[in-house]
Design a protein around this motif. Structure first.
Motif, PDB file in Angstrom:
ATOM      1  N   ASN A   1     -27.071  44.343 -20.665  1.00 31.14           N
ATOM      2  CA  ASN A   1     -25.885  44.527 -19.819  1.00 31.14           C
ATOM      3  C   ASN A   1     -26.167  44.121 -18.374  1.00 31.14           C
ATOM      4  O   ASN A   1     -25.307  43.525 -17.717  1.00 31.14           O
TER       5      ASN A   1
ATOM      6  N   ALA B   1     -24.291  41.066 -16.404  1.00 29.84           N
ATOM      7  CA  ALA B   1     -23.665  41.253 -15.094  1.00 29.84           C
ATOM      8  C   ALA B   1     -24.216  40.235 -14.098  1.00 29.84           C
ATOM      9  O   ALA B   1     -23.452  39.637 -13.327  1.00 29.84           O
TER      10      ALA B   1
ATOM     11  N   ARG C   1     -22.754  36.860 -14.960  1.00 28.75           N
ATOM     12  CA  ARG C   1     -21.361  36.785 -14.521  1.00 28.75           C
ATOM     13  C   ARG C   1     -21.298  36.569 -13.004  1.00 28.75           C
ATOM     14  O   ARG C   1     -20.511  35.761 -12.503  1.00 28.75           O
ATOM     15  N   GLU C   2     -22.159  37.261 -12.269  1.00 28.51           N
ATOM     16  CA  GLU C   2     -22.207  37.125 -10.812  1.00 28.51           C
ATOM     17  C   GLU C   2     -22.590  35.696 -10.418  1.00 28.51           C
ATOM     18  O   GLU C   2     -21.983  35.113  -9.511  1.00 28.51           O
TER      19      GLU C   2
END
Length: 164
Positions: free
Chosen positions: A136, A140, A143-144
């Motif tokens: 996870n 993240a 995605r950033e």
């Protein structure tokens, strides 16, 4: 590995229940319960043996799966042999006491293996949770990075249009 461990635990718990029932019937048999208590005791013992046989299959699978995640462990299980003939034919305190001791030894053995499997499965669950957390975190971060890159690309496209 977790699924195989859970299956092994279920079979071991069922074996323990059957052995507990056999122990109860054995106590009754030692107090003079007669043929019916001897029969019920051995019926429970047979049930426990069936569950241990099932557990052995799951334990083999569990051991293989553990090796896949670099864990080596010996999860062998033995259940005492029970002399039905002697218990029925010499139905008396000594024979009943002997069978009772074998039941207790079997309970100890099954409980020890169950404890070890539980500890291993708990460790695997913690390891799984840690890996899920790491996944996870990486998602993240990914995605950033993508959103940052998209913003940079959009900004560069605006600059190109301005220049044209």
């Amino acid at each position: 590995a977790i699924l195989a461990g859970n299956n092994a635990m279920d079979a071991l718990e069922a074996a323990i229940e059957a052995l507990d029932e056999a122990e109860s019937m054995g106590t009754w048999d030692m107090l003079g319960g007669g043929f019916f208590s001897t029969s019920a005791k051995h019926s429970s013992i047979d049930e426990a043996i069936d569950h241990v046989t099932e557990a052995k299959s799951y334990l083999n699978t569990f051991s293989r799966e553990l090796r896949d995640v670099n864990i080596e462990v010996d999860l062998s299980i033995n259940i005492s042999s029970f002399d039905k003939f002697a218990d029925y034919f010499f139905d008396g305190f000594i024979a009943d006491w002997n069978v009772q001791n074998k039941i207790r030894q079997s309970q100890d053995g099954v409980n020890n293996v169950l404890y070890n499997v539980r500890e291993l499965v708990d460790g695997l669950n913690r390891r799984y949770d840690d890996l899920q957390f790491d996944i996870n975190q990486l998602r993240a971060k990914n995605r950033e990075i993508i959103e940052g890159a998209e913003g940079q690309v959009a900004h560069e496209i605006k600059e190109i249009k301005y220049i044209e």
